[in-house]
Enzyme design. Structure first.
Site, mmCIF file in Angstrom:
data_model
loop_
_atom_site.group_PDB
_atom_site.id
_atom_site.type_symbol
_atom_site.label_atom_id
_atom_site.label_comp_id
_atom_site.label_asym_id
_atom_site.label_seq_id
_atom_site.Cartn_x
_atom_site.Cartn_y
_atom_site.Cartn_z
ATOM 1 N N CYS A 1 10.199 1.265 2.185
ATOM 2 C CA CYS A 1 11.128 0.214 2.646
ATOM 3 C C CYS A 1 12.543 0.774 2.749
ATOM 4 O O CYS A 1 13.289 0.404 3.649
ATOM 5 C CB CYS A 1 11.056 -1.000 1.734
ATOM 6 S SG CYS A 1 11.195 -0.599 -0.009
ATOM 7 N N SER B 1 6.275 -7.095 4.021
ATOM 8 C CA SER B 1 7.103 -7.229 5.226
ATOM 9 C C SER B 1 7.925 -8.517 5.213
ATOM 10 O O SER B 1 7.577 -9.491 4.526
ATOM 11 C CB SER B 1 6.217 -7.215 6.470
ATOM 12 O OG SER B 1 5.447 -8.391 6.522
ATOM 13 N N GLU C 1 10.851 -8.559 -2.061
ATOM 14 C CA GLU C 1 11.395 -7.241 -1.696
ATOM 15 C C GLU C 1 10.739 -6.915 -0.361
ATOM 16 O O GLU C 1 9.551 -6.632 -0.300
ATOM 17 C CB GLU C 1 11.063 -6.233 -2.789
ATOM 18 C CG GLU C 1 11.961 -5.007 -2.747
ATOM 19 C CD GLU C 1 11.352 -3.916 -1.895
ATOM 20 O OE1 GLU C 1 11.681 -3.890 -0.678
ATOM 21 O OE2 GLU C 1 10.564 -3.131 -2.410
ATOM 22 N N LYS D 1 -2.472 -8.958 -7.302
ATOM 23 C CA LYS D 1 -3.360 -8.686 -6.170
ATOM 24 C C LYS D 1 -2.893 -7.408 -5.470
ATOM 25 O O LYS D 1 -1.828 -7.388 -4.859
ATOM 26 C CB LYS D 1 -3.299 -9.847 -5.174
ATOM 27 C CG LYS D 1 -4.239 -9.653 -4.005
ATOM 28 C CD LYS D 1 -3.871 -10.521 -2.825
ATOM 29 C CE LYS D 1 -2.830 -9.911 -1.925
ATOM 30 N NZ LYS D 1 -3.165 -8.614 -1.342
ATOM 31 N N GLU E 1 12.001 -2.274 12.205
ATOM 32 C CA GLU E 1 11.637 -1.342 11.131
ATOM 33 C C GLU E 1 10.501 -0.435 11.608
ATOM 34 O O GLU E 1 9.462 -0.918 12.050
ATOM 35 C CB GLU E 1 11.184 -2.124 9.896
ATOM 36 C CG GLU E 1 10.793 -1.215 8.753
ATOM 37 C CD GLU E 1 10.357 -1.968 7.502
ATOM 38 O OE1 GLU E 1 9.662 -2.987 7.613
ATOM 39 O OE2 GLU E 1 10.718 -1.490 6.403
ATOM 40 N N TRP F 1 0.802 -1.227 0.000
ATOM 41 C CA TRP F 1 0.000 0.000 0.000
ATOM 42 C C TRP F 1 0.835 1.278 0.000
ATOM 43 O O TRP F 1 0.264 2.361 0.088
ATOM 44 C CB TRP F 1 -0.948 -0.009 1.207
ATOM 45 C CG TRP F 1 -0.317 -0.536 2.477
ATOM 46 C CD1 TRP F 1 -0.471 -1.791 2.996
ATOM 47 C CD2 TRP F 1 0.570 0.151 3.358
ATOM 48 N NE1 TRP F 1 0.265 -1.924 4.144
ATOM 49 C CE2 TRP F 1 0.927 -0.742 4.393
ATOM 50 C CE3 TRP F 1 1.120 1.440 3.379
ATOM 51 C CZ2 TRP F 1 1.789 -0.396 5.434
ATOM 52 C CZ3 TRP F 1 1.978 1.780 4.410
ATOM 53 C CH2 TRP F 1 2.307 0.870 5.419
ATOM 54 N N ASN F 2 2.166 1.178 -0.080
ATOM 55 C CA ASN F 2 2.934 2.432 -0.014
ATOM 56 C C ASN F 2 3.146 3.095 -1.373
ATOM 57 O O ASN F 2 3.208 4.314 -1.468
ATOM 58 C CB ASN F 2 4.251 2.259 0.756
ATOM 59 C CG ASN F 2 5.087 1.100 0.290
ATOM 60 O OD1 ASN F 2 4.643 0.295 -0.529
ATOM 61 N ND2 ASN F 2 6.292 1.009 0.805
HETATM 62 P P1 NDP Z 1 2.635 -7.252 4.778
HETATM 63 O O1 NDP Z 1 3.936 -7.090 4.167
HETATM 64 O O2 NDP Z 1 2.558 -8.067 5.978
HETATM 65 O O3 NDP Z 1 1.825 -7.857 3.594
HETATM 66 C C1 NDP Z 1 0.529 -7.933 3.535
HETATM 67 C C2 NDP Z 1 0.253 -8.542 2.166
HETATM 68 O O4 NDP Z 1 0.755 -9.862 2.101
HETATM 69 C C3 NDP Z 1 -1.188 -8.582 1.942
HETATM 70 O O5 NDP Z 1 -1.443 -8.291 0.603
HETATM 71 C C4 NDP Z 1 -1.539 -10.014 2.252
HETATM 72 O O6 NDP Z 1 -2.589 -10.485 1.504
HETATM 73 C C5 NDP Z 1 -0.305 -10.761 1.866
HETATM 74 N N1 NDP Z 1 -0.147 -11.935 2.725
HETATM 75 C C6 NDP Z 1 -0.355 -12.016 4.032
HETATM 76 N N2 NDP Z 1 -0.107 -13.268 4.469
HETATM 77 C C7 NDP Z 1 0.268 -13.954 3.404
HETATM 78 C C8 NDP Z 1 0.670 -15.290 3.202
HETATM 79 N N3 NDP Z 1 0.704 -16.170 4.206
HETATM 80 N N4 NDP Z 1 1.021 -15.663 1.981
HETATM 81 C C9 NDP Z 1 0.975 -14.779 0.977
HETATM 82 N N5 NDP Z 1 0.598 -13.500 1.096
HETATM 83 C C10 NDP Z 1 0.240 -13.104 2.295
HETATM 84 O O7 NDP Z 1 2.024 -5.801 4.957
HETATM 85 P P2 NDP Z 1 1.158 -5.118 6.064
HETATM 86 O O8 NDP Z 1 0.200 -4.251 5.394
HETATM 87 O O9 NDP Z 1 0.626 -6.095 7.046
HETATM 88 O O10 NDP Z 1 2.264 -4.199 6.779
HETATM 89 C C11 NDP Z 1 3.062 -4.735 7.797
HETATM 90 C C12 NDP Z 1 4.442 -4.168 7.733
HETATM 91 O O11 NDP Z 1 5.019 -4.518 6.487
HETATM 92 C C13 NDP Z 1 4.558 -2.654 7.765
HETATM 93 O O12 NDP Z 1 4.504 -2.150 9.060
HETATM 94 C C14 NDP Z 1 5.901 -2.447 7.137
HETATM 95 O O13 NDP Z 1 6.891 -2.626 8.105
HETATM 96 C C15 NDP Z 1 5.997 -3.575 6.125
HETATM 97 N N6 NDP Z 1 5.730 -3.148 4.747
HETATM 98 C C16 NDP Z 1 6.762 -3.131 3.871
HETATM 99 C C17 NDP Z 1 6.577 -2.685 2.583
HETATM 100 C C18 NDP Z 1 7.702 -2.614 1.616
HETATM 101 O O14 NDP Z 1 7.663 -1.776 0.708
HETATM 102 N N7 NDP Z 1 8.691 -3.497 1.699
HETATM 103 C C19 NDP Z 1 5.281 -2.219 2.124
HETATM 104 C C20 NDP Z 1 4.236 -2.329 3.106
HETATM 105 C C21 NDP Z 1 4.471 -2.787 4.367
HETATM 106 P P3 NDP Z 1 -3.974 -10.760 2.221
HETATM 107 O O15 NDP Z 1 -4.524 -9.433 2.552
HETATM 108 O O16 NDP Z 1 -4.741 -11.464 1.220
HETATM 109 O O17 NDP Z 1 -3.647 -11.588 3.439
#
Ligand code: NDP
Length: 484
Positions: free
Chosen positions: A291, A236, A257, A184, A387, A160-161
């Protein structure tokens, strides 16, 4: 500085009444259910988005499989032409896509416009990208060629960023080498991606690119789907581990990533004002939700006071407000979960350190956190060790450069880092000692389509962009001729 203005978005439609559809085999399809999408700048619902059932996911993957033979057999020039047409569509709807991005994501409109511009630039770059066959040996006995073939159906998960930009920078390199895709978007920022799908549904052949809406449980199903050959995930580190496990049963190709805890190491000869300007930009951009944000700032003790003052002055001058207000420099954090986490970080900051700028959530509707700077904090505090995906940053003193480098490296993450100084040879030397996928010198977070970007340690697997990134969407195919 805060701005209380909440301008109306300039869109050709009302998101509240628009029926956003998923893109499956070239058709816009309603979801099995719908999810509410919230403007983080007001905390109010602005739209509904479709969420796919398992059957709809199956249909999207099947469509991508059906489209694969014809798409991969097309001349690469033809695929490139389609991608240029996609870029033309982005350009024609530039402002609308930027407004929609700000509305759902919260970032300042100036930064959302950059997202769309980068989407166009990256798409055009990859449209023209060619992976040539390499001749490994050509002698009297053999001619051995290293060719590349598409991996097949790519499952892409975007966070979402940078919702639209990340969709495009996965889509363009994947498609140009002949893959098809099921993407997705994040359930909290699906709108710009779904609207993009609507705009290009007659531009990309049916089934080559599909978008499925997420009601909160689709990631697991997409990554485990037997019809998907490769997963490209940005998110994450914790979720990255689950994605890796989900890919194991069918040995899917995988690019991850993930998170980062980027250190900026300021050298004793750095110019305080210039450096503070750069640090401030890349620590607080997108409300710190990048990130590769600068998250830990290492400063020589001799410069500490001056640097804290220069940073605090700039932070106090940042305009915090709704992203659609042209004056806004820092918008809200993207969603309620992040907002709650950010408020916990502020509690930890007050407990473990000394807050020298910001320090509070703003008392107004929406998910606003004042840009915050913390000093005199121990690195074992979770605020520094983990982080921090929010506009909250720490300044850490050092007396010995070797010690600063060791502390900068003492993290499971290894995404980005930067070195700031005037003696470039020395800065290059320090850069070589930092454990990161990318180390920038006198800047931070420059991503371009021609340069690979990826993390080491627990910040990821593989890379995106450049030749390395394009190759990740291919399998090696060796053709070995024996002369008789
Ligand atoms: P997450 O990185 O935890 O990812 C959530 C995404 O991963 C959702 O689309 C979710 O889909 C999917 N997902 C969750 N569980 C699984 C699984 N078991 N297998 C495959 N896909 C899965 O993001 P969050 O929004 O929860 O944010 C948490 C933290 O992530 C933030 O605080 C930040 O630290 C980090 N982050 C890092 C980013 C980056 O650019 N590297 C970007 C955003 C967040 P579904 O909704 O269908 O479960």
């Amino acid at each position: 500085m805060t701005s209380l203005l909440t301008p109306t978005p300039r869109l050709g439609f009302d998101p509240a009444t628009k029926r956003f559809g998923q893109l499956i085999e070239g058709r816009l399809v309603d979801g099995a259910t719908r999810v509410a999408v919230v403007d983080p700048g007001t905390a109010e619902q602005i739209a509904e988005a479709p969420a796919a059932s398992s059957e709809q996911l199956d249909l999207a993957v099947a469509a991508a499989r059906r489209a694969l033979p014809a798409w991969s057999a097309l001349d690469v020039g033809e695929r490139g032409r389609v991608l240029h047409a996609v870029a033309d569509v982005l350009a024609a709807h530039h402002e609308e896509l930027a407004q929609l991005t700000t509305l759902e994501q919260g970032k300042p409109i100036t930064q959302a416009r950059d997202d769309v511009s980068w989407s166009i630039d990256f798409t055009r770059y990859f449209a023209d990208y060619r992976l040539e066959t390499e001749v490994l040996r050509d002698d009297d006995a053999n001619r051995v060629e290293l060719r590349r073939r598409p991996v097949g159906v790519v499952g892409a998960i975007t966070p979402w960023n940078f919702p639209l930009f990340q969709a495009l920078y996965k889509l363009a390199p994947a498609l140009v080498v002949g893959n098809t895709m099921v993407l997705k978007p994040s359930p909290t920022t699906p709108l710009a991606t779904l609207y993009f799908g609507e705009l290009i549904r007659d531009v990309i052949p049916a089934g080559v690119f599909n978008i499925v809406g997420d009601g909160g449980d689709l990631g697991r199903r997409l990554t485990a789907h037997p019809g998907v050959d490769k997963v490209s995930f940005t998110g994450s580190t914790v979720t990255g581990r689950h994605v890796m496990a989900a890919c194991a049963p069918t040995l899917k190709r995988l690019t991850l990533e993930l998170g980062g805890n980027d250190a900026a190491v300021v050298l004793a000869d750095a110019d305080v004002e210039k450096t503070a300007e750069g640090l401030c930009t890349w620590a607080y951009s997108n409300a710190g939700q990048v990130c590769v944000s600068i998250k830990r700032i290492y400063v020589p003790s001799s410069m500490h006071e001056a640097m804290v003052e220069a940073l605090s002055r700039r932070i106090a001058a940042l305009t915090v407000g709704h992203g659609l207000d042209e004056q806004t420099q820092v918008g809200p954090v993207q969603n309620k979960v992040q907002y709650d986490k950010a408020r916990e970080h502020l509690t930890v900051a007050r407990r473990d350190g000394r807050i020298v700028a910001g320090g509070d959530a703003l008392d107004r509707p929406g998910y606003y956190i004042a840009p915050t700077l913390v000093c005199d904090i121990d690195e074992s505090s979770p605020l520094v060790a983990e982080e921090t995906f929010a506009p909250i940053r720490s300044v850490l003193r050092y007396d010995d450069l070797d010690d600063a480098i060791a502390r900068a490296n003492a993290t499971p993450y290894g995404l980005g880092a930067s070195v700031w100084g005037t003696d470039i040879e020395n800065a290059m030397d320090v850069a070589g000692r930092l454990e990161a996928g990318t180390t920038w010198i006198n800047h931070h977070f420059q991503l371009t389509p021609d340069v690979p970007f990826g993390g080491i340690k627990q910040s990821g697997l593989g890379a995106e962009f450049g030749r390395t990134g394009v190759e990740e969407f291919t399998d090696v195919h060796v053709v070995n001729l024996k002369h008789t």
